[in-house]
Write an enzyme that holds these catalytic residues in place. Structure first.
Site, PDB file in Angstrom:
ATOM      1  N   GLY A 152      31.897  22.746  46.354  1.00 20.00           N
ATOM      2  CA  GLY A 152      31.784  24.073  46.296  1.00 20.00           C
ATOM      3  C   GLY A 152      30.225  24.596  47.073  1.00 20.00           C
ATOM      4  O   GLY A 152      30.491  24.080  48.411  1.00 20.00           O
ATOM      5  N   GLY A 153      29.398  23.946  46.131  1.00 18.77           N
ATOM      6  CA  GLY A 153      28.444  24.670  46.067  1.00 18.77           C
ATOM      7  C   GLY A 153      27.967  24.614  48.627  1.00 18.77           C
ATOM      8  O   GLY A 153      27.073  24.945  49.240  1.00 18.77           O
ATOM      9  N   GLU A 161      38.166  15.978  39.414  1.00 23.88           N
ATOM     10  CA  GLU A 161      36.835  17.172  40.079  1.00 23.88           C
ATOM     11  C   GLU A 161      36.571  16.562  38.220  1.00 23.88           C
ATOM     12  O   GLU A 161      36.286  17.399  37.296  1.00 23.88           O
ATOM     13  CB  GLU A 161      37.193  18.267  39.556  1.00 23.88           C
ATOM     14  CG  GLU A 161      37.239  19.096  41.168  1.00 23.88           C
ATOM     15  CD  GLU A 161      37.242  20.250  41.640  1.00 23.88           C
ATOM     16  OE1 GLU A 161      36.526  19.919  42.487  1.00 23.88           O
ATOM     17  OE2 GLU A 161      37.388  21.391  40.325  1.00 23.88           O
ATOM     18  N   ASN A 188      35.504  25.520  48.395  1.00 22.29           N
ATOM     19  CA  ASN A 188      36.320  27.022  47.576  1.00 22.29           C
ATOM     20  C   ASN A 188      34.525  27.555  47.294  1.00 22.29           C
ATOM     21  O   ASN A 188      33.609  26.807  47.003  1.00 22.29           O
ATOM     22  CB  ASN A 188      36.108  25.813  45.874  1.00 22.29           C
ATOM     23  CG  ASN A 188      36.064  27.190  44.856  1.00 22.29           C
ATOM     24  OD1 ASN A 188      36.042  27.733  44.953  1.00 22.29           O
ATOM     25  ND2 ASN A 188      35.810  25.950  43.513  1.00 22.29           N
ATOM     26  N   TRP A 189      34.477  28.295  47.735  1.00 19.82           N
ATOM     27  CA  TRP A 189      33.421  29.578  47.316  1.00 19.82           C
ATOM     28  C   TRP A 189      32.969  30.731  46.469  1.00 19.82           C
ATOM     29  O   TRP A 189      32.131  30.693  46.303  1.00 19.82           O
ATOM     30  CB  TRP A 189      33.603  30.641  49.258  1.00 19.82           C
ATOM     31  CG  TRP A 189      33.145  30.235  49.993  1.00 19.82           C
ATOM     32  CD1 TRP A 189      33.139  28.699  50.857  1.00 19.82           C
ATOM     33  CD2 TRP A 189      33.672  30.980  51.416  1.00 19.82           C
ATOM     34  NE1 TRP A 189      32.798  28.889  51.936  1.00 19.82           N
ATOM     35  CE2 TRP A 189      33.183  29.897  52.549  1.00 19.82           C
ATOM     36  CE3 TRP A 189      33.321  32.546  51.405  1.00 19.82           C
ATOM     37  CZ2 TRP A 189      33.286  30.197  53.459  1.00 19.82           C
ATOM     38  CZ3 TRP A 189      33.592  32.688  52.831  1.00 19.82           C
ATOM     39  CH2 TRP A 189      33.566  31.781  53.720  1.00 19.82           C
ATOM     40  N   HIS A 210      41.631  25.619  37.758  1.00 18.18           N
ATOM     41  CA  HIS A 210      39.573  24.569  38.367  1.00 18.18           C
ATOM     42  C   HIS A 210      39.480  24.769  36.520  1.00 18.18           C
ATOM     43  O   HIS A 210      39.594  25.869  36.358  1.00 18.18           O
ATOM     44  CB  HIS A 210      39.219  25.401  38.855  1.00 18.18           C
ATOM     45  CG  HIS A 210      37.575  24.918  39.402  1.00 18.18           C
ATOM     46  ND1 HIS A 210      37.089  25.155  38.646  1.00 18.18           N
ATOM     47  CD2 HIS A 210      36.714  24.348  40.652  1.00 18.18           C
ATOM     48  CE1 HIS A 210      35.510  24.330  39.323  1.00 18.18           C
ATOM     49  NE2 HIS A 210      36.025  24.356  40.127  1.00 18.18           N
ATOM     50  N   GLY A 240      28.862  21.116  40.495  1.00 14.79           N
ATOM     51  CA  GLY A 240      27.955  22.352  40.639  1.00 14.79           C
ATOM     52  C   GLY A 240      26.185  21.519  39.444  1.00 14.79           C
ATOM     53  O   GLY A 240      25.580  21.707  39.675  1.00 14.79           O
ATOM     54  N   SER A 270      29.790  17.471  43.830  1.00 19.93           N
ATOM     55  CA  SER A 270      29.474  17.597  43.944  1.00 19.93           C
ATOM     56  C   SER A 270      29.173  16.964  45.213  1.00 19.93           C
ATOM     57  O   SER A 270      28.498  15.512  45.237  1.00 19.93           O
ATOM     58  CB  SER A 270      27.868  17.047  43.402  1.00 19.93           C
ATOM     59  OG  SER A 270      27.653  18.029  42.510  1.00 19.93           O
TER      60      SER A 270
HETATM   61  P1  PGA Z   1      30.261  21.477  43.677  1.00 23.14           P
HETATM   62  O1  PGA Z   1      31.932  22.431  43.203  1.00 23.14           O
HETATM   63  O2  PGA Z   1      30.930  20.756  44.913  1.00 23.14           O
HETATM   64  O3  PGA Z   1      29.509  22.645  43.815  1.00 23.14           O
HETATM   65  O4  PGA Z   1      30.138  20.343  42.988  1.00 23.14           O
HETATM   66  C1  PGA Z   1      33.264  21.628  43.458  1.00 23.14           C
HETATM   67  C2  PGA Z   1      34.140  22.683  42.418  1.00 23.14           C
HETATM   68  O5  PGA Z   1      33.753  22.877  41.772  1.00 23.14           O
HETATM   69  O6  PGA Z   1      35.669  22.612  43.284  1.00 23.14           O
END
Ligand code: PGA
Length: 249
Positions: free
Chosen positions: A229-230, A168, A9-10, A96, A174, A208
């Protein structure tokens, strides 16, 4: 047998040029990645076309980060399911926590979107999760079960089985504070039991996830992959993460 999925997920990162650079570098690594993992890239709307063109003849699938539930209409700023299908999109993230908390998305909106995605042959990745306060108050299971039931309300079990769920925990997104894999596994068990049909649906962990911790999630029986995400923004990190995410079941 449930499939293993790793979705990147960018969020609101990467213009078309940056997206193309990512895909070119990532495709160079693709041959070395386990065939048993379904790989999904979810760029922002503005880069869907560019990414879609590049991954069209590969095993990488295209995903969107949101959509409206109507096919068309006077909805300024929105994108519809047929528009995503037109771009070759196969998956769409719905509900999300950033959409829910920053943009006022409701359980009912997520329910409409989930039904619309299925009606158009898109695979919804329905995200649920609790806040830190809810976790501290012992409300985690109740919260995610309620979100899951609200999102899937009214769907026949056969349709539910086509959905991908993503658990999540909001406090883990994040922050670098990933959820204990066993604890996440227990929550997933509750999600699976919440709605008839979910026993066959993949459930991803998100929050994360990194190349270094993904194997611990993949080893858990209820966890079928990751929503990232990241760590999905860098082609080498994302490839390393996918390589570690596969467990022969
Ligand atoms: P993250 O984000 O891996 O940066 O914690 C996950 C997401 O929001 O899908």
């Amino acid at each position: 047998m449930r499939r293993t999925i790793v979705a990147g997920n960018w969020k609101m990162y990467k213009d078309t040029h940056e997206a193309a650079l990512f895909v070119d570098a990532f495709l160079d690594r693709l041959g070395g990645l386990p065939a048993g993992v379904e790989i999904v890239l979810c760029p922002p709307f503005s880069a869907l076309f560019a990414v879609g063109q590049r991954v069209r003849r590969t095993r990488v699938r295209l995903g969107a980060q949101n959509m409206h539930w109507e096919d068309c209409g006077a909805y300024t700023g929105e994108i519809s399911p047929p528009m995503l299908v037109d771009l070759g999109v196969a998956y769409v993230i719905l509900g999300h926590s950033e959409r829910r908390t920053l943009f006022g998305e409701t359980d009912d909106g997520v329910r409409r979107k989930t039904a619309a995605a299925l009606a158009h042959g898109l695979t919804p990745i329905v995200a649920v999760g609790e806040t830190a306060a809810e976790r501290d108050a012992g409300l985690t299971t109740a919260r995610v079960v309620a979100q899951t039931q609200a999102a899937l309300e009214g769907l026949p079990a056969g349709a539910v089985a086509k959905i991908v769920m993503a658990y999540e925990p909001i406090w883990a997104i994040g922050t670098g504070r990933n959820c204990d894999p066993e604890a996440a596994n227990e929550v997933m068990r509750a999600i699976r039991g919440a709605v008839e049909g979910l026993a066959e649906a993949p459930i991803l962990y998100g929050g994360s996830v990194k190349p270094e911790n993904v194997a611990a999630y993949a080893a858990c029986g209820e966890i079928d992959g990751a929503l990232v995400g990241g760590a999905s923004l860098d082609p080498n990190a994302f490839a390393a993460l996918i390589a570690s995410a596969y467990v022969q079941r």
